[in-house]
Design a protein around this motif. Structure first.
Motif, PDB file in Angstrom:
ATOM      1  N   PRO A 110      84.747  12.889  50.304  1.00 53.71           N
ATOM      2  CA  PRO A 110      85.391  14.241  50.381  1.00 53.71           C
ATOM      3  C   PRO A 110      84.123  14.960  51.095  1.00 53.71           C
ATOM      4  CG  PRO A 110      84.663  13.848  48.060  1.00 53.71           C
ATOM      5  CD  PRO A 110      84.903  12.713  48.735  1.00 53.71           C
ATOM      6  N   TYR A 111      82.963  14.442  51.104  1.00 50.54           N
ATOM      7  CA  TYR A 111      81.888  15.172  51.629  1.00 50.54           C
ATOM      8  C   TYR A 111      81.416  14.772  53.033  1.00 50.54           C
ATOM      9  CZ  TYR A 111      82.042  17.648  47.379  1.00 50.54           C
ATOM     10  OH  TYR A 111      82.203  18.174  46.112  1.00 50.54           O
ATOM     11  N   LEU A 112      82.125  13.545  53.657  1.00 52.87           N
ATOM     12  CA  LEU A 112      81.456  13.107  54.626  1.00 52.87           C
ATOM     13  C   LEU A 112      81.620  14.044  55.976  1.00 52.87           C
ATOM     14  CD1 LEU A 112      80.490  10.145  55.351  1.00 52.87           C
ATOM     15  CD2 LEU A 112      82.795   9.700  56.204  1.00 52.87           C
ATOM     16  N   SER A 113      80.364  14.151  56.496  1.00 54.40           N
ATOM     17  CA  SER A 113      80.358  15.086  57.485  1.00 54.40           C
ATOM     18  C   SER A 113      80.028  14.198  59.038  1.00 54.40           C
ATOM     19  CB  SER A 113      79.076  15.910  57.370  1.00 54.40           C
ATOM     20  OG  SER A 113      79.715  16.783  56.299  1.00 54.40           O
ATOM     21  N   TYR A 114      79.324  13.056  58.969  1.00 58.15           N
ATOM     22  CA  TYR A 114      78.982  12.234  60.202  1.00 58.15           C
ATOM     23  C   TYR A 114      79.284  10.758  59.866  1.00 58.15           C
ATOM     24  CZ  TYR A 114      76.211  16.416  60.960  1.00 58.15           C
ATOM     25  OH  TYR A 114      75.778  17.757  61.002  1.00 58.15           O
ATOM     26  N   LEU A 140      94.076  15.319  65.139  1.00 62.66           N
ATOM     27  CA  LEU A 140      94.016  16.837  65.408  1.00 62.66           C
ATOM     28  C   LEU A 140      93.908  17.438  64.537  1.00 62.66           C
ATOM     29  CD1 LEU A 140      97.002  16.852  68.180  1.00 62.66           C
ATOM     30  CD2 LEU A 140      94.508  16.541  68.534  1.00 62.66           C
ATOM     31  N   SER A 141      93.989  17.047  63.171  1.00 62.09           N
ATOM     32  CA  SER A 141      94.025  17.801  61.875  1.00 62.09           C
ATOM     33  C   SER A 141      92.635  17.784  61.422  1.00 62.09           C
ATOM     34  CB  SER A 141      94.960  16.889  60.652  1.00 62.09           C
ATOM     35  OG  SER A 141      96.131  16.668  61.197  1.00 62.09           O
ATOM     36  N   LEU A 142      91.732  17.130  62.093  1.00 64.44           N
ATOM     37  CA  LEU A 142      90.242  17.224  61.540  1.00 64.44           C
ATOM     38  C   LEU A 142      89.726  18.466  62.015  1.00 64.44           C
ATOM     39  CD1 LEU A 142      89.275  13.445  62.183  1.00 64.44           C
ATOM     40  CD2 LEU A 142      89.475  14.742  60.031  1.00 64.44           C
ATOM     41  N   VAL A 143      90.002  19.574  61.174  1.00 66.05           N
ATOM     42  CA  VAL A 143      89.867  20.867  61.991  1.00 66.05           C
ATOM     43  C   VAL A 143      88.333  21.334  62.040  1.00 66.05           C
ATOM     44  CG1 VAL A 143      91.930  21.916  60.906  1.00 66.05           C
ATOM     45  CG2 VAL A 143      89.677  21.771  59.512  1.00 66.05           C
ATOM     46  N   HIS A 144      87.501  20.625  61.298  1.00 66.31           N
ATOM     47  CA  HIS A 144      86.011  20.732  61.532  1.00 66.31           C
ATOM     48  C   HIS A 144      85.085  19.945  62.589  1.00 66.31           C
ATOM     49  CE1 HIS A 144      85.928  23.854  58.302  1.00 66.31           C
ATOM     50  NE2 HIS A 144      86.744  22.856  57.404  1.00 66.31           N
ATOM     51  N   LEU A 145      86.031  18.883  62.942  1.00 70.04           N
ATOM     52  CA  LEU A 145      85.304  17.991  63.870  1.00 70.04           C
ATOM     53  C   LEU A 145      84.877  18.724  65.260  1.00 70.04           C
ATOM     54  CD1 LEU A 145      84.936  15.073  64.331  1.00 70.04           C
ATOM     55  CD2 LEU A 145      87.068  14.662  65.767  1.00 70.04           C
ATOM     56  N   GLN A 146      83.693  18.420  65.518  1.00 67.91           N
ATOM     57  CA  GLN A 146      82.895  19.049  66.599  1.00 67.91           C
ATOM     58  C   GLN A 146      82.680  18.044  67.700  1.00 67.91           C
ATOM     59  OE1 GLN A 146      79.830  21.864  65.205  1.00 67.91           O
ATOM     60  NE2 GLN A 146      81.077  23.145  64.173  1.00 67.91           N
ATOM     61  N   GLU A 147      82.261  16.975  67.412  1.00 68.45           N
ATOM     62  CA  GLU A 147      81.919  15.999  68.262  1.00 68.45           C
ATOM     63  C   GLU A 147      82.673  14.621  67.941  1.00 68.45           C
ATOM     64  OE1 GLU A 147      77.497  15.409  69.597  1.00 68.45           O
ATOM     65  OE2 GLU A 147      77.808  13.425  68.616  1.00 68.45           O
ATOM     66  N   LEU A 167      89.581  13.610  55.854  1.00 71.57           N
ATOM     67  CA  LEU A 167      88.048  13.890  55.829  1.00 71.57           C
ATOM     68  C   LEU A 167      87.706  15.421  56.420  1.00 71.57           C
ATOM     69  CD1 LEU A 167      86.608  10.474  57.456  1.00 71.57           C
ATOM     70  CD2 LEU A 167      86.520  11.317  54.969  1.00 71.57           C
ATOM     71  N   HIS A 168      88.139  16.017  55.555  1.00 72.77           N
ATOM     72  CA  HIS A 168      88.110  17.508  56.028  1.00 72.77           C
ATOM     73  C   HIS A 168      86.614  18.233  56.264  1.00 72.77           C
ATOM     74  CE1 HIS A 168      92.256  17.788  54.894  1.00 72.77           C
ATOM     75  NE2 HIS A 168      91.936  17.266  53.474  1.00 72.77           N
ATOM     76  N   SER A 169      85.574  17.359  55.857  1.00 72.03           N
ATOM     77  CA  SER A 169      84.428  17.670  56.201  1.00 72.03           C
ATOM     78  C   SER A 169      83.866  17.294  57.390  1.00 72.03           C
ATOM     79  CB  SER A 169      83.340  17.627  54.872  1.00 72.03           C
ATOM     80  OG  SER A 169      83.902  18.187  53.759  1.00 72.03           O
ATOM     81  N   LEU A 170      84.633  16.461  58.003  1.00 74.88           N
ATOM     82  CA  LEU A 170      83.874  15.418  59.118  1.00 74.88           C
ATOM     83  C   LEU A 170      83.689  16.353  60.276  1.00 74.88           C
ATOM     84  CD1 LEU A 170      83.304  12.621  59.815  1.00 74.88           C
ATOM     85  CD2 LEU A 170      85.433  12.645  61.185  1.00 74.88           C
TER      86      LEU A 170
END
Length: 352
Positions: free
Chosen positions: A175-179, A218-225, A197-200
């Motif tokens: 749940p907290y995976l960002s990178y 496309l649902s990964l709303v926090h994905l920046q890179e 992975l909502h925190s990715l």
């Protein structure tokens, strides 16, 4: 043994024995006060083939760097360092048999085992439930175990430079995976479950064998890179239709769901109730249908940030939801929100 002299850099709670060319670490050279006060121990860039069992005498140790040595095993006594939070053991000779049995009992938050000889992720590592950062890049890993989902505190997972061919769906249960770094592997597809992975924020997939991405990305709303360079992503619009006719069970289920036929637990057995809950809505905005197992798989390009067009896997309920005769690459099944992903959704898309 004589105590270590003043050439060793030491500060408040820090004992730095790095780059001293030592091939044996004898803890008897330190008094009780030094053992008690040491919270950070640097043994990196030496020639140590092993660590002494007396390492546990540094019982307040929070940070240990043993990287760039000649270690093939890690001693059992490390499991007694109850306050240890960071272990850096990169660039040694460690493999999946090198960790002590009780290694998973540690309260580690950061573990770096990159540049070793691991062919599997040791199961002891998957028991480190407080782990926030796990690095195993530059090893010989062939797969990611399903038990990776046990690392529910993980924020960074670095597995670049291995031989991994598939991403297990269990990765999506972090749940907290960002990178997530999976570059320089042999990955051929990305599981659609990664949409959970909502925190990715960053996904590195460059230098793999990807030819498409799941539409769900496309649902990964926090994905920046999103890094995709070095993949055989197709460069022209390809429409691939693979369709297995639906079973009688699926046809009945489609009818129930699309026509809103009412039902309750008293009407149907539990297995059919569960089956009906698995219905997926057709993404075609002009279609009100659903599908279960039988669907049309279609590769479609989506515009990212007005600059890149990426091939995404698209699932439709039937061939009638496509426009195979149209010369327009934007098919009728493409909704407005898919045609372009705005620049604030993905700050960097790295393709070249």
């Amino acid at each position: 043994m004589e105590p270590y002299d003043g050439s060793v850099a030491a500060g408040d709670g820090v004992l730095d024995l790095s780059r001293t060319s030592m091939n044996n670490f004898d803890t008897e050279g330190f008094g009780d006060e030094k053992r008690r006060d040491t919270k950070q121990l640097y043994l990196n860039y030496n020639r140590l083939p092993s660590l002494p069992s007396s390492l546990s005498c540094f019982f307040n140790l929070e940070f240990l760097d043993i990287s760039n040595n000649e270690l093939s095993t890690i001693c059992e006594s490390i499991s007694r360092l109850s306050k240890l939070r960071t272990l850096i053991a990169k660039n040694n000779r460690l493999d999946e048999f090198s960790l002590p049995k009780e290694f998973g009992s540690l309260q580690l938050e950061v573990l770096n085992l990159s540049g070793n000889r691991f062919e599997e992720i040791p199961l002891q590592c998957t028991k480190l439930t407080r782990l926030q950062s796990l690095s195993l890049g530059g090893n010989r890993l062939k797969c990611i175990p399903a038990e990776i989902e046990n690392l529910t505190s993980l924020e960074l997972l670095y597995l670049g430079g291995n031989l991994i061919s598939a991403i297990p769906p269990e990765v999506a249960n972090l749940p907290y995976l960002s990178y997530l770094v999976l570059c320089d592997n042999r990955i051929q597809s990305v599981p659609p479950q990664l949409t959970r992975l909502h925190s990715l924020r960053s996904l590195s997939l460059h230098n793999n064998l990807l030819t498409y991405l799941p539409r769900e990305i496309l649902s990964l709303v926090h994905l920046q890179e999103l890094s995709l360079r070095g993949n055989p992503l197709v460069v022209r619009f390809v429409k691939e239709m693979i369709y297995d006719p639906p079973s009688l069970l699926e046809l009945a289920g489609r009818t129930v769901k699309s026509r809103n036929v009412p039902y309750s637990p008293r009407d149907l057995p539990s297995n059919l109730l569960l089956y009906l809950d698995l219905a997926s809505k057709c993404p075609n905005p002009k279609c009100a249908g659903v599908y279960f197992d039988s669907c049309v798989r279609q590769i479609k390009f989506v515009d990212f940030c007005g600059k890149y067009r990426l091939p995404l896997m698209h699932y439709l309920c039937s061939p009638e939801c496509t426009s195979p005769c149209s010369s327009n690459p934007q098919s009728d099944a493409e909704s407005e929100d898919e045609r372009s992903v705005p620049v604030d959704r993905l700050q960097r898309v790295l393709l070249g």
